[in-house]
Design an enzyme around this catalytic site. Structure first.
Site, mmCIF file in Angstrom:
data_model
loop_
_atom_site.group_PDB
_atom_site.id
_atom_site.type_symbol
_atom_site.label_atom_id
_atom_site.label_comp_id
_atom_site.label_asym_id
_atom_site.label_seq_id
_atom_site.Cartn_x
_atom_site.Cartn_y
_atom_site.Cartn_z
ATOM 1 N N ASP A 1 47.864 -69.117 -41.772
ATOM 2 C CA ASP A 1 47.689 -70.575 -41.870
ATOM 3 C C ASP A 1 48.528 -71.352 -40.862
ATOM 4 O O ASP A 1 48.931 -72.492 -41.111
ATOM 5 C CB ASP A 1 48.019 -71.075 -43.297
ATOM 6 C CG ASP A 1 47.158 -70.383 -44.335
ATOM 7 O OD1 ASP A 1 46.002 -70.051 -44.000
ATOM 8 O OD2 ASP A 1 47.629 -70.163 -45.461
ATOM 9 N N GLY B 1 40.933 -68.688 -43.765
ATOM 10 C CA GLY B 1 40.401 -70.048 -43.884
ATOM 11 C C GLY B 1 40.939 -70.814 -42.693
ATOM 12 O O GLY B 1 42.124 -71.119 -42.640
ATOM 13 N N HIS B 2 40.100 -71.041 -41.703
ATOM 14 C CA HIS B 2 40.535 -71.679 -40.458
ATOM 15 C C HIS B 2 39.978 -73.098 -40.389
ATOM 16 O O HIS B 2 38.761 -73.287 -40.330
ATOM 17 C CB HIS B 2 40.072 -70.847 -39.245
ATOM 18 C CG HIS B 2 40.738 -69.508 -39.173
ATOM 19 N ND1 HIS B 2 40.501 -68.604 -38.169
ATOM 20 C CD2 HIS B 2 41.659 -68.918 -39.990
ATOM 21 C CE1 HIS B 2 41.247 -67.531 -38.366
ATOM 22 N NE2 HIS B 2 41.945 -67.692 -39.476
ATOM 23 N N ALA C 1 43.443 -73.069 -47.533
ATOM 24 C CA ALA C 1 42.136 -73.543 -47.065
ATOM 25 C C ALA C 1 41.000 -72.744 -47.724
ATOM 26 O O ALA C 1 39.876 -73.218 -47.839
ATOM 27 C CB ALA C 1 42.058 -73.425 -45.548
HETATM 28 P P1 GDP Z 1 44.657 -71.181 -39.881
HETATM 29 O O1 GDP Z 1 44.279 -70.313 -41.020
HETATM 30 O O2 GDP Z 1 45.744 -70.563 -39.049
HETATM 31 O O3 GDP Z 1 43.496 -71.630 -39.049
HETATM 32 O O4 GDP Z 1 45.317 -72.501 -40.530
HETATM 33 P P2 GDP Z 1 44.738 -73.315 -41.789
HETATM 34 O O5 GDP Z 1 43.540 -74.060 -41.374
HETATM 35 O O6 GDP Z 1 44.631 -72.426 -42.976
HETATM 36 O O7 GDP Z 1 45.968 -74.266 -42.106
HETATM 37 C C1 GDP Z 1 46.434 -75.185 -41.173
HETATM 38 C C2 GDP Z 1 46.389 -76.575 -41.810
HETATM 39 O O8 GDP Z 1 47.152 -77.485 -41.057
HETATM 40 C C3 GDP Z 1 44.983 -77.162 -41.817
HETATM 41 O O9 GDP Z 1 44.869 -78.022 -42.925
HETATM 42 C C4 GDP Z 1 44.931 -77.958 -40.512
HETATM 43 O O10 GDP Z 1 43.984 -79.012 -40.543
HETATM 44 C C5 GDP Z 1 46.336 -78.491 -40.461
HETATM 45 N N1 GDP Z 1 46.905 -78.677 -39.119
HETATM 46 C C6 GDP Z 1 46.710 -77.934 -38.001
HETATM 47 N N2 GDP Z 1 47.524 -78.364 -37.018
HETATM 48 C C7 GDP Z 1 48.256 -79.389 -37.512
HETATM 49 C C8 GDP Z 1 49.299 -80.201 -36.994
HETATM 50 O O11 GDP Z 1 49.753 -80.072 -35.868
HETATM 51 N N3 GDP Z 1 49.804 -81.154 -37.846
HETATM 52 C C9 GDP Z 1 49.362 -81.339 -39.110
HETATM 53 N N4 GDP Z 1 49.923 -82.281 -39.849
HETATM 54 N N5 GDP Z 1 48.378 -80.568 -39.637
HETATM 55 C C10 GDP Z 1 47.845 -79.592 -38.854
HETATM 56 P P1 IMO Z 2 44.318 -67.191 -42.374
HETATM 57 O O1 IMO Z 2 43.468 -66.471 -41.361
HETATM 58 C C1 IMO Z 2 47.363 -66.943 -45.464
HETATM 59 C C2 IMO Z 2 47.402 -63.329 -47.930
HETATM 60 C C3 IMO Z 2 47.026 -63.476 -49.390
HETATM 61 C C4 IMO Z 2 47.835 -62.343 -49.991
HETATM 62 C C5 IMO Z 2 47.755 -61.255 -48.939
HETATM 63 C C6 IMO Z 2 46.662 -60.231 -49.179
HETATM 64 O O2 IMO Z 2 43.679 -68.399 -42.944
HETATM 65 O O3 IMO Z 2 45.688 -67.420 -41.838
HETATM 66 P P2 IMO Z 2 44.006 -60.239 -49.014
HETATM 67 O O4 IMO Z 2 42.992 -61.137 -49.633
HETATM 68 O O5 IMO Z 2 43.968 -60.194 -47.529
HETATM 69 O O6 IMO Z 2 44.003 -58.865 -49.612
HETATM 70 O O7 IMO Z 2 45.425 -60.887 -49.435
HETATM 71 O O8 IMO Z 2 47.510 -61.927 -47.709
HETATM 72 N N1 IMO Z 2 46.394 -63.849 -46.978
HETATM 73 C C7 IMO Z 2 46.537 -64.978 -46.285
HETATM 74 N N2 IMO Z 2 47.518 -65.907 -46.311
HETATM 75 N N3 IMO Z 2 46.335 -67.070 -44.596
HETATM 76 C C8 IMO Z 2 45.369 -66.133 -44.534
HETATM 77 O O9 IMO Z 2 44.385 -66.159 -43.607
HETATM 78 C C9 IMO Z 2 45.412 -65.048 -45.434
HETATM 79 N N4 IMO Z 2 44.623 -63.978 -45.657
HETATM 80 C C10 IMO Z 2 45.235 -63.250 -46.598
HETATM 81 O O10 IMO Z 2 47.409 -64.734 -49.888
HETATM 82 O O11 IMO Z 2 49.185 -62.728 -50.098
HETATM 83 MG MG MG Z 3 44.163 -70.386 -43.115
#
Ligand code: GDP
Ligand code: IMO
Ligand code: MG
Length: 426
Positions: free
Chosen positions: A12, A39-40, A297
């Site tokens: 995340d 969840g991106h 996400a």
């Molecule tokens: P990912 O899984 O690495 O793609 O990241 P996620 O989407 O799960 O979580 C990142 C969260 O931070 C999302 O809600 C984005 O919309 C938000 N986000 C990304 N970059 C920034 C930033 O620079 N500032 C803030 N405030 N939010 C951000």
């Molecule tokens: P993105 O790509 C954050 C965590 C789960 C759990 C562990 C194992 O959005 O960064 P799994 O379902 O893979 O067997 O879960 O890994 N986990 C994540 N945490 N971001 C993710 O993906 C994750 N994908 C799995 O919460 O602790």
């Molecule tokens: Mg994510």
């Protein structure tokens, strides 16, 4: 040549936003590991979307988006995701390609994930319950069903064999909370739906694209501290999230990988169980969670929050050979009087800057350096010249500690809220 963007913490970090931001420079974007546990989030033109299995280059029509052989695909979830993306794009997805070797997540994989977590009770991993580990277990156990097999005559036979084995294990766990007939109906509907998409030997597609001089971006999922080999085992995911994962997950040689961009938040978060040395189980952690909107996400679960951990960050940089850093979410720290950064761990009274091999069994006390915070709202800044000096000091310290330049500073979720540092082209 191939570049990679990947997460350096516990997931995340903002990989989706950055992969989408960088896509105009690339001809092909590929996911190489993980599956719908990811969840991106993407945000542009006042719209927001969360992608789970589809690569984050999908909103750029000229870019081919590949789901590589290292990915585990749940037909049910990707069918829903395709509908979401098509609605937002306003046109059908023609630029999505599946590897024939990507592993299928069966309904019983999801049930097994839930059954196994249920059985662990308080010791649960905190999995996303998407069936990730059971699907990879079948792959390593040489029994998996691959995406390319949905066209073959033996698909149903192979499916039934696997299902039979899974049901035995589910019975062993004593888990009964599922309706198999309903799950199977949506599964086979989704499998039929997917047949109209492009399936390919994507290892050829990727390597031939490189040979033609096209530019390829590998998009990591999860984060380095969740890596199956180097993460906080067993509280990890079941794939290699470090840069090495791209070689086996797409079929490319290490010699083809050029830039490795490592993404990290200006603080740390973790969702699910497992060690987290800099966790703030207090009002500062709560402030980060509310201000940073730190809720999963994919699952909506509250994320655990803490200070930036440079010991873990440097370890992740080493493991992936990161040569460019991308810092996210520093805007969330605006307004704090002081900000802490962990530079060492204290283990049995000894200071170290190494991550112990058994993080789960080691009592780690973080050693912090304190920084003066900044009051300014940096989410409106468009260039480094507008950033407050105290924030620049924070950045400089991280660059010196890690020995890697921070090339992009993200100050908000939107594509536009992205600052190029050092005037570097990525
Ligand atoms: P990912 O899984 O690495 O793609 O990241 P996620 O989407 O799960 O979580 C990142 C969260 O931070 C999302 O809600 C984005 O919309 C938000 N986000 C990304 N970059 C920034 C930033 O620079 N500032 C803030 N405030 N939010 C951000
Ligand atoms: P993105 O790509 C954050 C965590 C789960 C759990 C562990 C194992 O959005 O960064 P799994 O379902 O893979 O067997 O879960 O890994 N986990 C994540 N945490 N971001 C993710 O993906 C994750 N994908 C799995 O919460 O602790
Ligand atoms: Mg994510």
């Amino acid at each position: 040549m191939i570049d990679v963007v990947l997460g350096l913490q516990w997931g995340d970090e903002g990989k989706g936003k950055i992969a989408d931001f960088l896509t105009p420079k690339y001809d092909l974007v590929a996911r190489f590991q993980g599956g719908p546990n990811a969840g991106h989030s993407l945000a542009f033109n006042d719209q927001k979307v969360v992608l789970n299995t589809i690569p984050s280059g999908i909103f750029h029509n000229n870019c081919i988006n590949v789901i590589g052989n290292g990915v585990v695909v749940d037909p049910v979830r990707i069918k829903e995701e395709i509908a979401r993306v098509e609605e937002m794009r306003g046109n059908p997805l023609k630029n999505l390609v599946f590897s024939k070797k990507a592993t299928i997540i069966l309904p019983t994989h999801r049930v097994l994930d839930a059954a196994s977590e249920f059985a662990r009770g308080a010791e649960k991993i905190g999995s996303t319950l998407r069936g990730i580990t059971p699907a990879y277990r079948d792959k390593i156990g040489r029994t998996a069903l691959f995406m390319g097999e949905i066209f073959s005559d033996h698909f149903i036979k192979h499916y039934e064999q696997l299902k039979k084995t899974h049901l035995k294990y589910i019975g062993y766990y004593g888990y009964k909370d599922f309706d198999l007939a309903a799950l199977e109906k949506e599964f086979f509907d989704a499998v039929e739906f997917l047949k109209k998409f492009k399936f390919d030997d994507t290892e050829y597609l990727v390597n031939e694209s490189c040979a033609k001089g096209l530019k390829v971006l590998g998009e990591g999922a999860q984060g380095s501290m969740l890596d199956i080999d180097f993460g906080s085992y067993p509280y990890v995911t079941s794939s290699n999230t470090i840069s090495g994962g791209i070689c086996s997950g797409l079929g490319v040689a290490p010699s083809k990988v050029k830039n490795v961009s490592g993404i990290f938040k200006a603080y740390c978060t973790r969702v699910g169980s497992g060690p987290f040395p800099t966790e703030l189980d207090n009002e500062i952690g709560e402030l980060l969670r509310q201000k940073g909107f730190e809720f999963g996400a994919t699952t909506g679960r509250p994320r655990r929050c803490g200070w930036l951990d440079l010991v873990a960050l440097k370890y992740a940089i080493m493991l992936s050979g990161v040569n460019k850093l991308i810092m996210m979410k520093a805007d969330v720290l605006s307004g704090m009087d002081t900000i802490n950064v962990c530079t060492h761990y204290k283990i049995d009274g000894e200071k170290t800057d190494r991550v112990p091999s058994n993080l789960c069994d080691t009592k780690v006390e973080p050693v912090y350096t304190e920084f003066k915070g900044w009051k300014e709202d940096i989410s409106v800044c468009k260039s480094t010249s507008e950033l407050p000096q105290t924030f620049k000091d924070y950045i400089k310290f991280i660059e010196e500690y890690t020995g890697v330049e921070i090339c992009i500073i993200s100050v908000g979720p939107d594509r536009e809220q992205t600052i190029l540092n050092h005037q570097k082209e990525l």
